[in-house]
Design a protein around this motif. Sequence first.
Motif, PDB file in Angstrom:
ATOM      1  N   LEU A 104       1.126  -1.550   0.085  1.00  0.00           N
ATOM      2  CA  LEU A 104       0.229  -0.439   0.122  1.00  0.00           C
ATOM      3  C   LEU A 104       0.948   1.103  -0.061  1.00  0.00           C
ATOM      4  O   LEU A 104       0.449   2.493  -0.051  1.00  0.00           O
ATOM      5  CB  LEU A 104      -0.790  -0.069   1.063  1.00  0.00           C
ATOM      6  N   VAL A 107       0.407   3.094  -3.262  1.00  0.00           N
ATOM      7  CA  VAL A 107      -1.017   3.775  -2.471  1.00  0.00           C
ATOM      8  C   VAL A 107      -1.421   4.954  -2.633  1.00  0.00           C
ATOM      9  O   VAL A 107      -1.912   5.293  -3.089  1.00  0.00           O
ATOM     10  CB  VAL A 107      -2.140   2.290  -3.135  1.00  0.00           C
ATOM     11  N   SER A 154     -13.706   2.909   1.489  1.00  0.00           N
ATOM     12  CA  SER A 154     -12.803   3.505   0.404  1.00  0.00           C
ATOM     13  C   SER A 154     -13.758   3.579  -0.178  1.00  0.00           C
ATOM     14  O   SER A 154     -15.363   3.145  -0.974  1.00  0.00           O
ATOM     15  CB  SER A 154     -11.902   2.536  -0.201  1.00  0.00           C
ATOM     16  N   ASP A 156     -12.547   3.150  -3.637  1.00  0.00           N
ATOM     17  CA  ASP A 156     -12.986   1.626  -4.705  1.00  0.00           C
ATOM     18  C   ASP A 156     -13.377   0.802  -3.854  1.00  0.00           C
ATOM     19  O   ASP A 156     -13.183   0.639  -2.996  1.00  0.00           O
ATOM     20  CB  ASP A 156     -11.881   1.293  -4.896  1.00  0.00           C
ATOM     21  N   PHE A 159     -11.427  -2.460  -3.754  1.00  0.00           N
ATOM     22  CA  PHE A 159     -10.250  -1.568  -2.419  1.00  0.00           C
ATOM     23  C   PHE A 159     -11.266  -2.050  -1.214  1.00  0.00           C
ATOM     24  O   PHE A 159     -10.323  -3.040  -0.115  1.00  0.00           O
ATOM     25  CB  PHE A 159      -9.781  -0.180  -3.050  1.00  0.00           C
ATOM     26  N   LYS A 162     -11.151  -5.976  -0.675  1.00  0.00           N
ATOM     27  CA  LYS A 162      -9.090  -6.668  -0.131  1.00  0.00           C
ATOM     28  C   LYS A 162      -9.612  -6.523   0.619  1.00  0.00           C
ATOM     29  O   LYS A 162      -8.746  -6.911   1.669  1.00  0.00           O
ATOM     30  CB  LYS A 162      -8.801  -5.803  -2.050  1.00  0.00           C
TER      31      LYS A 162
END
Length: 377
Positions: A104, A107, A154, A156, A159, A162
Amino acid sequence: MPQQEIHLSDYVKVLWKRKKTIATIVLVITIGTIIYSYSLPEKYRAEASIMPIIQSSGGSGISNLLNSFSPMGMGGSTSAEVNSFLIYLRSKIFEAQVVKALDLLPVFFPGDGNVATRLTEEQKLNLACARLGGMVKITNDRLFMQKITISAVSEDPQFAAKLVRQYLVELQNFIANNVLTQSKRRRLFLEKELAKKRKETLEMGKVMARFYGQNPVSLVRGTINVPVAVYTNKGVRDFKNYEEFKANYDVLQEKDSSVSGHEIQYVPDVPHQLYLKYSSIQQQILESSYVALSQAFEIAKDEEVKQEPSFQILEEPFVPINRFSPDRKGMAKTGFLISLLLGIGWSFYREFFSSQYRLKPIDVDDEEKLLATAEIT
């Protein structure tokens, strides 16, 4: 001093009189709230629910599982066990494992950003853990205290799901690698001892085979010096392992031995056949010890499974479809109510409490003049 009374009809008249002002305030604030809600990014929440299970040796796994469903933390997994899981999930080390597993850092900190160039890797990891902690919430149900919920928010949805899945994976890895129960300590000790006994048993077999091939077996002809113990400052002790025995055995067979009787306790001139019998007894002892250790090792593995904490997944993390925030309907309703109250309050203030429209009491002198005029009339 008497004052002019205000009746309910006066309030209604004020609202009707200033209805356009109130409507304008409500319309402007409500539309502004709606526009602001659509400017916010849409976020999605994925979550999973787990129940800690720690099986004890006092009952079967099924009975412990059923007991764990009792309310308020009575039976099954206790509040202390649930707190242990919460500590695991909220720990900085655990968050760092998730950050590393999902990679991450790129990211959260793109390589071309100013922040990424100024910070060290350790600082980036700390900030990434803090950011991850803001995205993921770990809570337990107040009524059903054994239930732990892991939720991630999030922009997303993929994500978010996940993140929750990785939390479950890292939790299982964390338990397997870091939780050291009493049975696990015993299993690790027995595993180490088994490896040593296995090696010693095989080495003893090699010694006997070599001895058969190189020496005539006789009670009269052929003798050797056999070490039996080691002298230390605290007294006499046995050999720590086969390597120590073999080293002293080889030294004692040399004619010009540098080992004196003050260092090694040994028996000189032992006939070959007697030594062979002694070695056979030692081999049997090693084999018996190896069998006993193997049985204890299997029992320790079973006990480890019973004592090692685990968890059952009550709700799997799925990719969310509906957004979690912003709640545009709720924001619009809140904006409407606040603007309505604000418009009504402002209207009453302008009508009754403003200096321009304040209701003034009738002066006493004016009242006497009015009464006198009425009497004359």
